[in-house]
Each structure stands twice: as structure tokens, then as C-alpha cells.
Design an enzyme around this catalytic site. Structure first.
Site, PDB file in Angstrom:
ATOM      1  CB  VAL A  14      -0.182   2.710  -2.813  1.00 26.25           C
ATOM      2  CG1 VAL A  14       0.563   1.668  -1.996  1.00 26.25           C
ATOM      3  CG2 VAL A  14       0.309   4.112  -2.482  1.00 26.25           C
ATOM      4  CB  ALA A  43     -12.212  -5.045  -4.155  1.00 22.80           C
ATOM      5  NE  ARG A  45     -17.195   1.572  -5.603  1.00 13.88           N
ATOM      6  CZ  ARG A  45     -17.329   1.982  -4.346  1.00 13.88           C
ATOM      7  NH1 ARG A  45     -16.743   3.082  -3.945  1.00 13.88           N
ATOM      8  NH2 ARG A  45     -18.068   1.286  -3.499  1.00 13.88           N
ATOM      9  CE  LYS A 105      -0.918   8.299   4.436  1.00 16.34           C
ATOM     10  NZ  LYS A 105      -0.039   8.591   3.353  1.00 16.34           N
ATOM     11  CD  GLU A 129       8.345  -0.525   7.427  1.00 15.62           C
ATOM     12  OE1 GLU A 129       8.736  -1.359   8.234  1.00 15.62           O
ATOM     13  OE2 GLU A 129       8.539   0.695   7.593  1.00 15.62           O
ATOM     14  CB  VAL A 132       5.597   5.598   9.032  1.00 16.13           C
ATOM     15  CG1 VAL A 132       6.508   6.728   9.494  1.00 16.13           C
ATOM     16  CG2 VAL A 132       4.398   5.473   9.964  1.00 16.13           C
ATOM     17  N   GLY A 134       6.845   6.125   3.429  1.00 13.88           N
ATOM     18  CA  GLY A 134       6.856   5.423   2.141  1.00 13.88           C
ATOM     19  C   GLY A 134       7.742   4.203   2.117  1.00 13.88           C
ATOM     20  CG  ASP A 201       0.483  12.227   5.259  1.00 12.60           C
ATOM     21  OD1 ASP A 201      -0.181  11.201   5.067  1.00 12.60           O
ATOM     22  OD2 ASP A 201       1.720  12.283   5.071  1.00 12.60           O
ATOM     23  CE  LYS A 205       3.064   9.595   5.844  1.00 12.13           C
ATOM     24  NZ  LYS A 205       3.510  10.481   4.762  1.00 12.13           N
TER      25      LYS A 205
HETATM   26  N1  HSE Z   1       0.934  12.154   0.885  1.00  9.75           N
HETATM   27  C1  HSE Z   1       1.963  11.393   1.491  1.00  9.75           C
HETATM   28  C2  HSE Z   1       3.269  12.159   1.383  1.00  9.75           C
HETATM   29  C3  HSE Z   1       2.069  10.051   0.819  1.00  9.75           C
HETATM   30  O1  HSE Z   1       3.346  13.078   0.569  1.00  9.75           O
HETATM   31  O2  HSE Z   1       4.190  11.861   2.108  1.00  9.75           O
HETATM   32  C4  HSE Z   1       2.947   9.085   1.544  1.00  9.75           C
HETATM   33  O3  HSE Z   1       2.453   8.775   2.811  1.00  9.75           O
END
Ligand code: HSE
Length: 436
Positions: A14, A43, A45, A105, A129, A132, A134, A201, A205
Site C-alpha cells: 500500500v 520511513a 525498512r 483497520k 478511508e 475498510v 480497499g 480482518d 472493518k
Molecule cells: N487483507 C485485506 C483483504 C487487505 O484481503 O481484504 C485489505 O484490507
């Protein structure tokens, strides 16, 4: 006008996409924002410089906390993910008067109440934004576009990885682990992919959506969560024979008893648009009392779709920098002192219909015993099929759909059915929603 300086934390899927969109679309973005938006610091790594266009003009370090305190940065874009150190860095940046944009999220669902309170005190905005669904502007839609409504319920496919896995398994007959590996390679999956397959995940959301819809504090720990790991190919087939598809849904609904907050595999009628959302696509169905049902569809994960939402937030903040903080759109859609204490109800109290699959002895009286237990619990059967025995087997699968019942009653009836001598193994249970 003076450019806005942006610092980006993280150049992964992202972060890299966000960097490239800000650089590649800089002129168009400035036309929209009313001033240039410059990536001044990064920033990170690990990153691949060959995938990033224009990195030469940017200060790069690996100290995220330093960016949170750097006075030259106006907006800090947190794209490292996870609970910690994201929380500490974001709070430090807020303390230093920076606006925040995040796609995190997990951070918002767990620590959003604390983070928004800190931001309100400092007069800065935390925009999320991209957290939730994408690239779908669902937060803007619920928080602003539907602000006139009492939201009645939301049901959505809000994990792209899970939907990608289910779609590939159903359409291509592919193996679960193989599809998950592809989702990881495509940058869809979380750093810990169990978050995707176990529904965590999606629960993050949904927690956010419920707060925006109903004006309640974020309560991730109250979200009921079931993943997709238990879905078997035979359930997909039986569901289709009944005219349904299995989707992994996040559902939140306001009832007289409180708010439902639940993520689980769900049978939905195959003719619903949501049933036909496949691959990494997400879709969120929102029912408002004035507008009726509205549907939002788009890519739920991936580099550029998620970057689209992140950059839109940056532009939004740039447009409102000089406005009175008290007149900005509230973080959770309702004024902070107007949040309600409506309870989130437990799964036991939820009322829904069910799909049940069990293995039963192929002999007289078995169906009658099961029907009696269901009817004693006031559970009405909508459809039932006993499958053919294969190769001289003495046990057969029995699948059924019920009418709506409280989950507590269904649990009690399932325990009684499981205790019958003529029923072996576990009873597979999935919720059924009409979404009408
Ligand atoms: N891992 C999440 C998904 C990424 O597959 O929806 C987007 O939030």
C-alpha cells in the site's frame, strides 16, 4: 499556495502504491486539493527502489518515530499496519499536531476511541478511508453521503483475500492453501494471513462500519467472528442446490435489543448482487431508512486500489486544513458527545435462519426424531434433503434450511440432535440471510 508536506511510513504494497499515485498524479491531485501535495519524507525498512518513481527527491530513513516528530511534515501517512508500534507512532504524531491518514483497520478497530479523542483534543484529523473495503469509498458514503438516514443494517464482503479464496475454490476447484499463497503473492493478504481466513480482518472493518452507521464507540471485542476454514466443497454444492451461495459476510444490524455485530460464512440467495461478487472484489450493502438499499462495489485490496483511498484522504485533509476543527466531519460520523451506549448483543440473542448439515443413519424414524426436536424448539424447517447413500453406506448426509429462530434456541436444539444415537459427528451450521 504552500505545498502540503506528507511523510509516508512504510513502502510495502500500500505504501508503494500510495507513493506512486502521489507522484504520478501530482498535477491532477494539486488541481483538486488547491495546492501541491509533496512527499517530503519516507520511513521504510525494506523497499524496492525500481518500483518507486521519483524517490530521489525524498528524504528516506528507517525511523518512523522521527517522522512523527518532524516539524516539516503536515500529514503523516501510517502504512506499516499492525497494532504496535503503529499506535504509539500515531499518538506521538498527533501530539505533535500532525494530521494522520491510515489504512490500518486493526489500529482503528482496537485503538480508534483513544486515537480520535487525542486527535480531537489537538484539533487534527485522523482519516481512515483505506481501512475498510480497499478502494471503495464506503466510509465517505456512510459518514457523509447517507448522513440523513437512520442506518438499519449493513452487510458486506469486506475481506478480499477470503472472497478470492472462496471464488477460486468454487469456480476452479482449487485448493485452499494454493489460493491463499496466490493472494499473498498478489499483496492481498494480511502480514498474518490467519487474520483474513479467520475473519479477524473483516471483524476489524465491520467494527468500524458499525460505529459509523450507529454512532457507537468502537467495540472490536464484541464482534462475533467465524472464518472460512470450515467451509467444505459439499456445503457449497448443497447451498447451490437450495438456490444459495456461501459468502463470508460482515453483518451489523440495529435491533430493538441492541446492535448485531457478526462475521461468518453466510448463505445468501444466488440472485442477490452480493452473491455474484467474486475474486478480490468487495461489496457493501447499506440499508438506510430514507434511501433504501444502496450497494458499493470495487477492489477490496491491492496496491493501487488501496492507494486510491489513502490519497483521497490526503486530499480531503488538504482541503480542510484551514477550517475550524469543530466543524470538520466527525471521525465516527456522529458528534463525539453524541455517541450512543446501545449495547452490542451477543450471538446467542441474534435471530437468523440456518443451514444445517449432519450425517445420519439411513433407517426409519431418524427424520422424525430430528423434526420433533426442532418443532419442540419452535424451529420451522423450510427445506430438507436427504442425500443418496453411496456404495452401500449406512449413513447419509441430511441437509436442511430453517426459518428464522434465535441462535440460543438453535444451539439447544443442535445439542439435542447431536446426542441422538442416529446422528454421528459434528453438525455443520451456517447462517442464512435473505438481505431483502
Ligand atoms: N487483507 C485485506 C483483504 C487487505 O484481503 O481484504 C485489505 O484490507
Amino acid at each position: 499556495m504552500k505545498p502540503i508536506n506528507v511523510g509516508i511510513l512504510g513502502l510495502g504494497t500500500v505504501g508503494g502504491g500510495t507513493f506512486n499515485v502521489l507522484m504520478g498524479n501530482a498535477a491532477e491531485i494539486a488541481r483538486r486539493a488547491g495546492r501541491p501535495i509533496t512527499v517530503s519524507h519516507v520511513a521504510a525498512r525494506e523497499y524496492d527502489p525500481t518500483q518507486l518513481v521519483g524517490l530521489d527527491n525524498v528524504e528516506i530513513c528507517d525511523d518512523a518515530l522521527a517522522l512523527a516528530q518532524n516539524p516539516d511534515i503536515d500529514i503523516l501517512v501510517e502504512l506499516i499496519g499492525g497494532y504496535s508500534p503503529a499506535r504509539e507512532i500515531v499518538l506521538k504524531a498527533i501530539e505533535n499536531g500532525k494530521h494522520i491518514v491510515t489504512a490500518n483497520k486493526a489500529l482503528i478497530a482496537l485503538h480508534g476511541n483513544e486515537i480520535f479523542a487525542a486527535a480531537q483534543q489537538q484539533g487534527v484529523t485522523v482519516a481512515f478511508e483505506a481501512a475498510v473495503a480497499g478502494g471503495i469509498p464506503i466510509i465517505k458514503a456512510v459518514r457523509e453521503g447517507l448522513a440523513a438516514n437512520h442506518i438499519e443494517w449493513i452487510a458486506g464482503i469486506i475481506n478480499g483475500t477470503g472472497n478470492f479464496i472462496l471464488s477460486e475454490m468454487r469456480d476452479q476447484g482449487r485448493d485452499f492453501a494454493d489460493v491463499l499463497q496466490e493472494a499473498q503473492a498478489l499483496g492481498y493478504a494480511e502480514a498474518d494471513p490467519t487474520f483474513d481466513v479467520e475473519g479477524i480482518d473483516a471483524a476489524h472493518k465491520l467494527t468500524i462500519l458499525a460505529s459509523l452507521a450507529f454512532g457507537i464507540p468502537l467495540q472490536f471485542d464484541r464482534c462475533y467472528t467465524e472464518g472460512i476454514g470450515q467451509i467444505e466443497p459439499q456445503d457449497v454444492i448443497y447451498a447451490e442446490q437450495f438456490g444459495y451461495r456461501i459468502k463470508h459476510l460482515g453483518i451489523t444490524r440495529k435491533t430493538e435489543e441492541g446492535i448485531e455485530l457478526r462475521v461468518h460464512p453466510t448463505l445468501i440467495p444466488e440472485k442477490r448482487l452480493l452473491a455474484n461478487v467474486d475474486g478480490v472484489m468487495n461489496a457493501v450493502l447499506v440499508k438506510g431508512d430514507a434511501v433504501g438499499p444502496t450497494l458499493y462495489y470495487g477492489a477490496g485490496a491491492g496496491s493501487l486500489p488501496t492507494a486510491s483511498a489513502v490519497v483521497a484522504d490526503i486530499i480531503d485533509i488538504a482541503r480542510t486544513l484551514t477550517t475550524d476543527p469543530g466543524n470538520r466531519v466527525p471521525h465516527l460520523a456522529f458528534q463525539p458527545d453524541e455517541l450512543s451506549d446501545d449495547p452490542v448483543i451477543t450471538m446467542d440473542a441474534v435471530q437468523t435462519a440456518y443451514y444445517l448439515r449432519m450425517t445420519v443413519a439411513d433407517k426409519p424414524g431418524v427424520l422424525a426424531a430430528i423434526s420433533n426436536i426442532l418443532s419442540d424448539a419452535d424451529i420451522s424447517i423450510e427445506a430438507m434433503q436427504q442425500k443418496e447413500p453411496h456404495g452401500g453406506a449406512t449413513e447419509v448426509p441430511l441437509v436442511m434450511l430453517t426459518h428464522t429462530v434465535r441462535e440460543h434456541s438453535m444451539n439447544a436444539a443442535m445439542a439435542k440432535i447431536k446426542a441422538l444415537d442416529t446422528v454421528s459427528g459434528d453438525i455443520i451450521r451456517m447462517r442464512v440471510e435473505q438481505l431483502s
